[in-house]
Design a protein around this motif. Structure first.
Motif, PDB file in Angstrom:
ATOM      1  N   GLY A  84       0.824  -1.204   0.000  1.00  0.00           N
ATOM      2  CA  GLY A  84       0.000   0.000   0.000  1.00  0.00           C
ATOM      3  C   GLY A  84       0.857   1.251   0.000  1.00  0.00           C
ATOM      4  O   GLY A  84       2.093   1.193  -0.035  1.00  0.00           O
ATOM      5  N   THR A  85       0.198   2.397   0.057  1.00  0.00           N
ATOM      6  CA  THR A  85       0.865   3.693   0.139  1.00  0.00           C
ATOM      7  C   THR A  85       0.667   4.244   1.546  1.00  0.00           C
ATOM      8  O   THR A  85      -0.478   4.470   1.974  1.00  0.00           O
ATOM      9  N   VAL A  86       1.758   4.442   2.254  1.00  0.00           N
ATOM     10  CA  VAL A  86       1.669   4.875   3.651  1.00  0.00           C
ATOM     11  C   VAL A  86       1.148   6.303   3.731  1.00  0.00           C
ATOM     12  O   VAL A  86       1.698   7.217   3.114  1.00  0.00           O
ATOM     13  N   LYS A  87       0.077   6.494   4.504  1.00  0.00           N
ATOM     14  CA  LYS A  87      -0.493   7.821   4.721  1.00  0.00           C
ATOM     15  C   LYS A  87      -0.132   8.393   6.087  1.00  0.00           C
ATOM     16  O   LYS A  87      -0.125   9.612   6.268  1.00  0.00           O
ATOM     17  N   ALA A  88       0.121   7.510   7.051  1.00  0.00           N
ATOM     18  CA  ALA A  88       0.400   7.963   8.418  1.00  0.00           C
ATOM     19  C   ALA A  88       1.376   7.015   9.074  1.00  0.00           C
ATOM     20  O   ALA A  88       1.476   5.832   8.702  1.00  0.00           O
ATOM     21  N   ALA A  89       2.095   7.499  10.046  1.00  0.00           N
ATOM     22  CA  ALA A  89       3.068   6.685  10.773  1.00  0.00           C
ATOM     23  C   ALA A  89       2.364   5.566  11.521  1.00  0.00           C
ATOM     24  O   ALA A  89       1.211   5.691  11.940  1.00  0.00           O
ATOM     25  N   GLY A  90       3.070   4.468  11.688  1.00  0.00           N
ATOM     26  CA  GLY A  90       2.514   3.357  12.439  1.00  0.00           C
ATOM     27  C   GLY A  90       3.596   2.396  12.868  1.00  0.00           C
ATOM     28  O   GLY A  90       4.638   2.266  12.212  1.00  0.00           O
ATOM     29  N   GLU A  91       3.358   1.726  13.969  1.00  0.00           N
ATOM     30  CA  GLU A  91       4.221   0.641  14.433  1.00  0.00           C
ATOM     31  C   GLU A  91       3.323  -0.586  14.530  1.00  0.00           C
ATOM     32  O   GLU A  91       2.750  -0.883  15.579  1.00  0.00           O
ATOM     33  N   LEU A  92       3.166  -1.279  13.399  1.00  0.00           N
ATOM     34  CA  LEU A  92       2.181  -2.347  13.293  1.00  0.00           C
ATOM     35  C   LEU A  92       2.636  -3.592  14.046  1.00  0.00           C
ATOM     36  O   LEU A  92       3.793  -4.015  13.938  1.00  0.00           O
TER      37      LEU A  92
END
Length: 563
Positions: free
Chosen positions: A193-201
């Motif tokens: 996908g295209t990252v829209k927001a920061a995340g620590e999945l």
């Protein structure tokens, strides 16, 4: 003739024009909204509805969390670029340094080890693409020094000097969707996908089984908070919140207890895109400062400094807040501090501020993510008088954030001395607190602290508006006994009145001021020069406690009178 004529004598009530303190522009990347459009926001604005998700929205949440009861913020979306990076080269050994360049196309932890010494083309080296776990066979170093690092899109460039045996060069390459780490026996998964927001999945398999059978829990903040337990979808596609990333689990059975982790790098702005987006909003709105969201370096700070100079020349004193990047994968806090200090040492400007404080930040939803604290500090600024330091302990700590545990007082003092805005810990207090609110001003400048810049900018704005009342007024006869005509006296009184609003403010913003119009001026040809000195309120930046111990009733007992 013979009637009563009415005239209004205006401007005698003592009203001073309003300032711009407590208002700011915040600009950054978000998933919704129109690039370059100004959105006027308050504490109850629907941020996600207007701007979606992304670094700008996260920072706005921080601003409103610390901005007091009635902050006024103007948000300006900008175009985003890929958030991946090619890290700086970490060199171990006594040989020459190296650099890395390219465009991040794949996640990689590369290590180049010099096997035999010599010049480029003669020296041999071993290359590892898995962080040093395994190495390929030794080969001669390229004659041009350019070592291709797998399919990562990065190239390591060795300098044209004698290579030293045993030296190593490490480079980390990260795309917006970082490598997926797995703990457990389950099959591999995919993220796209295209990252829209920061995340620590974090994806945790709670119940083993295939699609439509097994169950999972998902965390977007590294396991600090969890979504409810859900069944694995029949198509294997799991949306990672609103980050823009989709997790794909295979059709095979998922093993219970297996945990998958992945870090998402948010999109970042370019400084040229930021300045283009700010052009119209800065023409339309007059604000105290501009906060640019996203990692920045000395070249970005130089662009902000040039814009601050341009705004000053337009009679609109405005300063800029910037954010330094977070530590990269594999980079220690010591290395990060050294890199930040090198950037700080390469540029100076009294109207630019760089926040180097970072750590996990909690938002009202309970999510905790690592990010720069520029938004938290900007909100504090909006809520306090211009003369007040953000580090005033009685105003409370930074309750929304937790400093990185590896960041200690040595790192803080080093960066603060270099001109960065930092946060610190006090022994005996639980929260982190702001340190000196430094600017990038040279050590000889009077404007090394944000509260000085804010106070002077407000006084200059008020003074100019007050002085405009005397434009094209009659100066009077400057040869009078007091060496000033009535028009000059009025000009002086107007400026003194403007300063008086800051002196009489509660809390007080100025201790006093002194306004002078030097005698003997050629007003006809040169205009009028007015000199004023702003007397500010000193800030207590250090306290020294001297303790003594004596015995009661002894000659040293201060309660006893000495004969």
């Amino acid at each position: 003739m013979g009637d009563v004529l009415e005239f209004l004598v205006d401007g005698t009530s003592g009203l001073a024009p309003g300032g711009v303190s407590g208002t700011a522009i915040v600009t950054g990347v978000c998933s919704k909204g129109t690039v370059g459009k100004a959105y006027l926001l308050g504490k109850h604005s629907d941020l996600e509805g207007l701007l979606g998700v992304g670094p700008l929205v996260d920072t706005l949440k921080d601003v409103f969390a610390t901005g007091g009861q009635e902050p006024v913020v103007i948000a300006v979306p900008v175009e985003g670029l890929s958030g991946g990076y090619i890290g700086s080269v970490r060199h171990t050994g006594s040989g020459p340094s190296a650099t890395a360049t390219g465009s991040p196309a794949g996640n990689l932890d590369a290590v180049l080890k010099i096997k035999t010494a010599g010049a480029l083309g003669t020296a041999t080296s071993e290359l590892s693409l898995d962080g040093g776990k395994t190495f390929a066979s030794a080969e001669a170093t390229p004659a041009n020094g350019q070592v291709t690092l797998g399919d990562s899109g990065a190239t390591l460039i060795l300098t044209d000097e004698e290579q030293k045996e045993g030296d190593t060069y490490s480079v980390t390459v990260r795309t917006p969707i970082g490598p997926v780490e797995k703990v457990g026996t389950g099959p591999d998964i995919d993220m796209s996908g295209t990252v829209k927001a920061a995340g620590e999945l974090v994806l945790k398999i709670v119940k083993g089984g295939g699609r439509n059978q097994g169950t999972y829990q998902l965390s977007l903040d590294g396991g600090d908070s969890w979504d409810v337990e859900r069944t694995l979808p029949a198509d294997g596609l799991i949306a990672a919140g609103s980050t823009g990333v989709t997790i794909t689990v295979p059709a095979s059975n998922m093993a219970v207890g297996t945990v998958y982790t992945c870090r998402l790098a948010p999109p970042v702005p370019s400084i040229s895109g930021v300045m283009a987006a700010l052009e119209k909003p800065l023409e339309r709105y007059d604000v105290e400062f501009v906060l640019i969201v996203g990692p920045s370096d000395s070249s970005d700070w130089a662009a902000a400094g040039a814009k601050a100079d341009a705004l000053w020349n337009l009679h609109r004193p405005t300063y800029f807040k910037m954010a330094y990047r977070l530590p990269q994968d594999g980079e220690t806090v010591d290395d990060w501090t050294a890199a930040c200090k090198a950037e700080l040492d390469s540029y100076a400007h009294r109207f630019v501020q760089v926040c180097a404080a970072y750590g996990e930040v909690s938002d009202p939803s309970g999510k905790r993510l690592m990010r720069n604290w520029a938004g938290l500090q900007a909100g504090r600024v909006l809520s306090i008088p211009v003369c007040r330091a953000t580090g005033r302990v009685k105003d409370g700590g930074i309750s929304q954030g937790t400093l990185d545990e590896d960041f200690n007082e040595a790192h803080q003092k080093t960066l603060e001395k270099a001109g960065a805005l930092t946060a610190k810990r006090y022994a005996g207090l639980s929260s982190a607190y702001w340190g000196d609110s430094r600017t990038l001003a040279d050590p000889t400048s009077d404007f090394q602290y944000e509260e000085v810049v804010r106070t002077v900018f407000k006084a200059v704005r008020l003074s100019r508006m007050a002085a405009l009342k005397s434009m094209y007024d009659e100066a009077g006869d400057p040869t009078l006994a007091d060496n000033q005509g009535s028009g000059l006296n009025y000009l002086k009184a107007c400026i003194e009145g403007a300063h008086g609003t800051m002196i009489a403010a509660r809390p007080q913003e100025l201790a006093a001021s002194k306004v002078e119009i030097p005698a003997g001026q050629d007003i006809v040809n040169n205009g009028v020069a007015v000199e004023f000195t702003l007397i500010g309120l000193p800030i207590i930046r250090e306290i020294r406690l001297f303790a003594q111990y004596v015995y009661a009733g002894s000659r040293q007992d201060p309660r006893l009178e000495v004969a």
